[in-house]
Write a protein that holds these residues in place. Structure first.
Motif, PDB file in Angstrom:
ATOM      1  N   ARG A 196       0.727  -1.174  -0.057  1.00 63.14           N
ATOM      2  CA  ARG A 196       0.008   0.101  -0.088  1.00 63.14           C
ATOM      3  C   ARG A 196       0.710   1.176  -0.079  1.00 63.14           C
ATOM      4  NH1 ARG A 196      -3.759  -2.963   4.388  1.00 63.14           N
ATOM      5  NH2 ARG A 196      -4.973  -3.868   3.058  1.00 63.14           N
TER       6      ARG A 196
ATOM      7  N   ILE B 102       1.255   5.100  16.110  1.00 62.61           N
ATOM      8  CA  ILE B 102       0.046   4.547  16.086  1.00 62.61           C
ATOM      9  C   ILE B 102      -0.083   2.997  16.223  1.00 62.61           C
ATOM     10  CG2 ILE B 102      -2.377   4.493  14.792  1.00 62.61           C
ATOM     11  CD1 ILE B 102      -1.138   7.184  13.707  1.00 62.61           C
TER      12      ILE B 102
ATOM     13  N   ILE C 165      -1.868   1.138  19.207  1.00 65.26           N
ATOM     14  CA  ILE C 165      -3.085   0.266  19.170  1.00 65.26           C
ATOM     15  C   ILE C 165      -2.633  -1.312  19.144  1.00 65.26           C
ATOM     16  CG2 ILE C 165      -4.428   1.728  17.819  1.00 65.26           C
ATOM     17  CD1 ILE C 165      -3.602   0.221  15.234  1.00 65.26           C
ATOM     18  N   GLY C 166      -1.565  -1.523  19.700  1.00 65.95           N
ATOM     19  CA  GLY C 166      -1.180  -2.989  19.864  1.00 65.95           C
ATOM     20  C   GLY C 166      -0.235  -3.777  18.864  1.00 65.95           C
ATOM     21  N   LEU C 167      -0.029  -3.245  17.993  1.00 68.67           N
ATOM     22  CA  LEU C 167       0.940  -3.933  16.965  1.00 68.67           C
ATOM     23  C   LEU C 167       2.167  -3.941  17.327  1.00 68.67           C
ATOM     24  CD1 LEU C 167      -0.490  -2.551  13.650  1.00 68.67           C
ATOM     25  CD2 LEU C 167      -0.984  -4.795  14.534  1.00 68.67           C
TER      26      LEU C 167
ATOM     27  N   ARG D 115      -3.382  -4.699  22.319  1.00 66.19           N
ATOM     28  CA  ARG D 115      -4.308  -4.899  21.173  1.00 66.19           C
ATOM     29  C   ARG D 115      -5.610  -5.824  21.473  1.00 66.19           C
ATOM     30  NH1 ARG D 115      -1.129  -7.748  16.114  1.00 66.19           N
ATOM     31  NH2 ARG D 115      -2.477  -7.577  14.614  1.00 66.19           N
TER      32      ARG D 115
ATOM     33  N   PHE E 214      -8.464   2.587  21.836  1.00 61.28           N
ATOM     34  CA  PHE E 214      -7.926   4.010  22.140  1.00 61.28           C
ATOM     35  C   PHE E 214      -8.675   4.868  21.239  1.00 61.28           C
ATOM     36  CE2 PHE E 214      -4.435   1.325  23.668  1.00 61.28           C
ATOM     37  CZ  PHE E 214      -4.044   1.862  24.888  1.00 61.28           C
TER      38      PHE E 214
ATOM     39  N   PHE F 256      -5.401  10.497  14.599  1.00 59.55           N
ATOM     40  CA  PHE F 256      -4.111   9.466  14.460  1.00 59.55           C
ATOM     41  C   PHE F 256      -4.559   8.179  13.573  1.00 59.55           C
ATOM     42  CE2 PHE F 256      -2.835  10.818  18.901  1.00 59.55           C
ATOM     43  CZ  PHE F 256      -2.032  11.970  18.372  1.00 59.55           C
ATOM     44  N   LEU F 257      -4.957   8.964  12.377  1.00 56.16           N
ATOM     45  CA  LEU F 257      -5.479   7.546  11.720  1.00 56.16           C
ATOM     46  C   LEU F 257      -4.050   7.655  10.547  1.00 56.16           C
ATOM     47  CD1 LEU F 257      -9.059   8.420  10.453  1.00 56.16           C
ATOM     48  CD2 LEU F 257      -8.383   6.637  12.071  1.00 56.16           C
ATOM     49  N   VAL F 258      -3.904   6.440   9.861  1.00 59.83           N
ATOM     50  CA  VAL F 258      -2.613   6.268   9.072  1.00 59.83           C
ATOM     51  C   VAL F 258      -3.080   6.956   7.677  1.00 59.83           C
ATOM     52  CG1 VAL F 258      -1.059   4.978   7.936  1.00 59.83           C
ATOM     53  CG2 VAL F 258      -1.929   4.532  10.173  1.00 59.83           C
TER      54      VAL F 258
ATOM     55  N   GLU G 235      -9.059   0.165   5.987  1.00 63.20           N
ATOM     56  CA  GLU G 235      -7.845  -0.627   6.230  1.00 63.20           C
ATOM     57  C   GLU G 235      -7.172   0.062   7.712  1.00 63.20           C
ATOM     58  OE1 GLU G 235      -6.456  -0.752   1.506  1.00 63.20           O
ATOM     59  OE2 GLU G 235      -5.636   0.974   2.900  1.00 63.20           O
TER      60      GLU G 235
ATOM     61  N   LEU H 149      -6.876  -2.152  10.899  1.00 56.89           N
ATOM     62  CA  LEU H 149      -5.130  -2.193  11.341  1.00 56.89           C
ATOM     63  C   LEU H 149      -4.916  -3.059  12.571  1.00 56.89           C
ATOM     64  CD1 LEU H 149      -2.457  -1.240  10.184  1.00 56.89           C
ATOM     65  CD2 LEU H 149      -2.880   0.895  11.427  1.00 56.89           C
ATOM     66  N   PRO H 150      -5.610  -3.015  13.526  1.00 51.64           N
ATOM     67  CA  PRO H 150      -5.197  -3.661  14.940  1.00 51.64           C
ATOM     68  C   PRO H 150      -5.845  -4.977  14.856  1.00 51.64           C
ATOM     69  CG  PRO H 150      -6.931  -1.895  15.410  1.00 51.64           C
ATOM     70  CD  PRO H 150      -6.751  -1.930  13.934  1.00 51.64           C
TER      71      PRO H 150
ATOM     72  N   ARG I  33     -11.795   1.980  14.832  1.00 46.85           N
ATOM     73  CA  ARG I  33     -10.809   1.074  14.995  1.00 46.85           C
ATOM     74  C   ARG I  33     -10.367   0.627  16.555  1.00 46.85           C
ATOM     75  NH1 ARG I  33      -5.333   4.441  13.980  1.00 46.85           N
ATOM     76  NH2 ARG I  33      -5.947   5.440  15.748  1.00 46.85           N
TER      77      ARG I  33
END
Lengths: 720, 222
Positions: A393, A627, A631-633, B82, B87, B93-95, B102, B106-107, B150
């Motif tokens: 991506r 981020i 979020i836990g990655l 996770r 949160f 705080f989005l990518v 997506e 993500l998590p 999310r």
């Protein structure tokens, strides 16, 4: 204003450093390549420089000294100029190896032993090793660089074979050290037919005036008598350098263009990222003009620092290259710092183009400028909304990896292209010698018997054979393929044929069968392809047999034994594996060096751009890394994703580079080099080189990812 | 479910140690709504970061589900965040290079299960039509709802919300709080929300005031 610029430099040290580094690379690369391409000229220049120490008044003669011309010269020298100490010389010419494919003649002066000290003193030369020559011998004292260029040592015999020089055997008794390239030998060194004359000296500063006066005084005897001195030398050098300067100008233009475009691209990314800053500045009252001046100063400082760094690095690298690669090969590099000021064109062009870019950005309205920073638009994003593979991506939706991608493509394409070019230059020579890998062809001088002790060895089989020569077109010039002429019975025995071929049959390898257009002179009646014959080889079945012997043996070591046993026999010609090996090495030496230098230079550029791109990509994605961590990655997952992205970018670029390089080569071969012999499109070393370098870039990228990805504190994004 | 015992966060400066969070002891049970308020720099976010394992305390114990979590490895902490936590922050705080879909996924620890829940969550948050949009193509309110989606994708048992309404207008802010509260009520999850404004945490089961690093539970109406 300067405080603001200083703050920007302080906050963005990596970006500034990367820019300075790339300017420096461009300037350095331009200087180094220019210097390398001038190396032939520079070595020739050193050969010509011998005329700056003295004047020679000379004439050509095929039967030794010409008493009539000697008298004219002596009379002119003593009566007109009052020279009583002119040295009588005869001149032999030996060929200097400018990396095999090109050779340049240098003089060996035949003089009396008592004249040696004077010649050495006048030319500021010294004896580095060895002793002075003996009278009436074939001894020579030669410049050390000539020995290096031909891989010779004091005490060895040098055999000059070129007809344009003075062919014969010479015993090397000493090596000379100093600024000029010439040799000294006993009177009569030119072996009868050659150049004869006188050598005179004058006080420094007067040599050129004397040379011109002498030319006037002897004008009625020209061109039989020629006068060579510093004035003629300058003219000759100017003439020799004209072509080189055009070539160097072209090379530098290309290098400057590549780096200017690359740097402007790098700058454009920076400028786009700073749009919001310009918006804020405009909003608080700065005019477009003042912003442009600010940026002009900013980019000028960076470009100037880059130029200074590149210039110093260039001067240093040239001296290292000269010591490590060129001097050991007997070549000289042109290291001309003052002449390298033309590289200023790179920073100047970048500064001007940056001004042009900023003007474009400032034309936008204020709101647009303020908003644009929050919209990190990728170049293809709208086309790739549906990509499911996570690590694809970022590379396809943003332009962040574009510089790395483009550079790897160019780099791999260059390696493939140069690899193929090298193969086009030399494969004909290598493959033309395949027949002689375990065979030797010997032709004795008229009336001399072939030594019987060689054929008595059970390892060696001999056939009476003649030899024909066939020219094969190479990229530059041609190569010879030697075709032994054997009786049909011997041809059958040699090639293990089931049937005896008919007289007039030309038995050829598959490679040679495709290029027989110039083979009409061989007078064959029929062509047959033999599986036993490899590369570019052939055997002619014919009679009557011309004189000569073809020896075949099982092990390669026999070739050396045969050569040694023929050392004291009068041979007219010996062809074996070493003949072709030597020729192949000489032909490929220069191209290999140039190719390697270009490849390593490009490799360095790609590594730097690769690491800079990875650092920039990772640091531009610090927020994303934070981020992902919040979020836990796991860090491992992030690292894996970044590494996969890098791998896909580099490997796909490498694949595209292979394709591009081969396509360009194929197009050039089909259009410009039609009929040129190349055995393989991609040689194993080329493929290995590409793989190794792609792997190195990948490893450098992975290490950078590991280093940066593990150092991001998740809270930082919130606190920022 | 959460148990903090004598937890403190100290910042060492050259001259002295500053307490961002003074000794704090508290206990939170499943399904509780916790509102934390106080002025900027008072230490309320520090408390949230410590509970969510984003920061380690200088001293004290933090137990989640009876297990001490400050001593976990970074990888185990990530796993906990996770699977158990969601949160939402003041900024979304989005990518930026990922689409709405997506970003939300993500998590996701179980992608297959998450994909099934995705439609439901996006529908619940009114984002069904925006799945293929990039964050820069959304309004602030929409972006914040994507951030909530999310946070909810893994069906968390605790939601940490740090000033989630600060960048929104009053209406959108209230909608966000309502969404978070309704999720927690429905799933018996803990909601821990930090706000500088007491108004936003009105009606929360328990409220804590943080001032100069001192945490105190407020029993009366604020």
């Amino acid at each position: 204003m300067f405080k603001y610029i200083w703050l920007y430099f302080k906050r963005r040290p990596l970006r500034i450093l990367a820019f300075i580094l790339v300017v420096a690379l461009g300037v350095g690369a331009s200087m180094i390549l220019g210097s390398i391409f001038l190396s032939f000229g520079e070595t020739r220049n050193r050969i010509s420089a011998v005329n700056e120490s003295w004047i020679t008044i000379q004439y050509l003669s095929s039967n030794g000294r010409d008493s009539r011309l000697d008298e004219v010269i002596e009379k002119t020298l003593s009566e007109t100029f009052g020279f009583s100490d002119a040295i009588k010389v005869d001149i032999a010419y030996l060929s200097y190896n400018l990396f095999g494919s090109a050779r340049a003649n240098f003089p060996v002066y035949g003089i009396r032993q008592t004249d040696i000290p004077r010649l050495l003193r006048e030319s500021e030369m010294q004896i580095a090793r060895g002793t002075v020559f003996e009278r009436d011998s074939r001894d020579i004292m030669v410049s050390g660089s000539f020995l290096k260029a031909d891989r010779l040592e004091v005490g060895q015999i040098y055999e000059e074979t070129l007809e344009m020089s003075t062919p014969g055997q010479y015993s090397i008794v000493a090596s000379l050290k100093g600024p000029s390239i010439f040799g000294l030998g006993p009177a009569g060194i030119s072996s009868g037919g050659g150049t004869y004359g006188y050598m005179i000296f004058a006080r420094e500063g007067f040599l050129m005036a004397v040379e011109n006066e002498l030319k006037n005084a002897l004008v009625e005897y020209m061109p039989s008598i020629t006068v060579n001195g510093p004035a003629s030398s300058i003219d000759r050098i100017r003439e020799q350098y004209a072509g080189y300067y055009t070539g160097v100008f072209f090379v530098n233009l290309v290098v400057a263009l590549i780096f200017t475009v690359g740097l402007t691209m790098l700058n454009s990314v920076s400028l786009r990222e700073r749009r919001k800053e310009y918006g804020v500045m405009s909003a608080v009252g700065y005019t477009g003009g003042s912003l442009k001046v600010r940026l002009l100063i900013e980019s000028s400082i960076q470009a100037a620092l880059g130029w200074i760094a590149g210039f110093l690095a260039g001067v240093w690298t040239i001296s290292v290259l000269e010591k490590r690669f060129f001097e050991p090969a007997g070549l000289f590099l042109r290291n001309d710092p003052v002449g390298s000021f033309y590289t200023l064109i790179i920073p100047l062009a970048v500064v001007l183009l940056t001004q042009f870019l900023i003007t474009g950005h400032l034309k936008r309205d204020l709101i647009n400028l303020l908003r644009s920073a929050s919209r990190e638009k990728g170049i293809f994003r709208s086309r790739f909304r549906d990509i499911r593979t996570g690590w694809l991506r970022y590379p396809v939706r943003t332009g962040a990896y574009t510089p790395l991608f483009v550079n790897v493509v160019v780099f791999v394409a260059l390696i493939f292209f140069f690899g193929s070019l090298l193969s086009g230059l030399s494969d004909g020579i290598r493959d033309g010698g395949i027949f002689f890998e375990n065979r030797t062809y010997v032709r004795m001088a008229d009336g001399v018997e072939f030594p019987s002790d060689i054929t008595s060895s059970p390892e060696v089989k001999s056939f009476k054979a003649g030899l024909e020569k066939l020219r094969i077109k190479l990229l530059f010039g041609t190569s010879s393929v030697y075709i032994p002429v054997l009786s049909p019975e011997d041809a059958r025995a040699l090639l293990l044929l089931n049937e005896t071929p008919a007289t007039g049959t030309l038995l050829v390898s598959k490679g040679l069968s495709e290029r027989l257009e110039d083979a009409a002179s061989l007078g064959y009646s029929k062509v047959e392809v033999s599986a036993v014959l490899k590369g570019l080889s052939g055997v002619m079945a014919a009679s009557p047999l011309p004189g000569g012997t073809l020896l075949t043996y099982g092990t390669a070591g026999e070739a050396e034994k045969i050569r040694r046993s023929l050392l004291f026999s009068q041979t007219e010609m010996i062809l074996d594996n070493s003949t072709f090996e030597k020729s192949y090495k000489q032909e490929t030496q220069f191209m290999k060096l140039i190719t390697e230098i270009i490849i390593y230079l490009q490799f360095f550029v790609v590594m730097v751009i690769g690491v800079v791109t990875v650092i920039r990509t990772v640091s531009a994605r610090r927020s994303e890394i934070s981020i992902r961590s919040i979020i836990g990655l796991k860090e491992k997952e992030t690292r894996r994703m970044l590494s996969a992205e890098l791998a896909v970018v580099i490997l796909s670029a490498a694949a595209m580079g292979c394709l591009a390089g081969l396509t360009v080569w194929w197009i050039m071969k089909s259009i410009f080099f039609q009929g040129v012999y190349t055995s393989t499109l991609v040689s194993m070393p080329t493929a290995l080189r590409v793989s190794l370098m792609v792997l190195s870039i990948l490893v450098a990228g992975f290490l950078t990812v590991r280093f940066f990805a593990s150092r991001e504190d998740p809270i930082a994004i919130i606190e920022r | 479910m959460f148990e903090l015992k004598d937890v403190a966060l100290l910042y060492e400066t050259r001259k002295q140690a500053l307490a961002a969070l003074k000794s704090t002891t508290l206990k939170i049970d499943r399904g509780e709504e916790i509102g934390i308020y106080g002025p900027s720099g008072s230490g309320k976010s520090s408390l949230l970061f410590i509970m969510s394992t984003l920061k380690d305390p200088s001293r004290g114990e933090v137990k989640y589900d009876g297990k001490e979590i400050t001593a976990l490895t970074p990888s185990a902490k990530a796993e906990l965040r996770r699977k158990e936590f969601g949160f939402v922050f003041q900024e979304h705080f989005l990518v930026n290079h990922l689409t709405v879909r997506e970003n939300v996924l993500l998590p996701a620890s179980d992608k297959k299960d998450a994909r099934k829940r995705l439609e439901e969550i996006l529908g619940f948050l009114g984002l069904g039509e925006l799945q293929k949009r990039f964050p820069f193509e959304l309004s602030l309110g929409q972006s914040q709802r994507v951030a909530i989606a999310r946070a909810l994708i893994n069906n968390p048992r605790v939601i940490f919300a740090d000033e989630p309404t600060a960048s929104l207008d009053r209406d959108n802010g209230q909608k966000v709080v309502k969404l978070l509260r309704s999720y927690c009520k429905k799933n018996n999850a803990i909601l821990i929300m930090v706000s500088h404004s007491p108004e936003m945490i009105e009606g929360f089961g328990r409220r804590f005031k943080v001032e100069n690093g001192q945490v105190s539970e407020v029993t009366a109406n604020v």
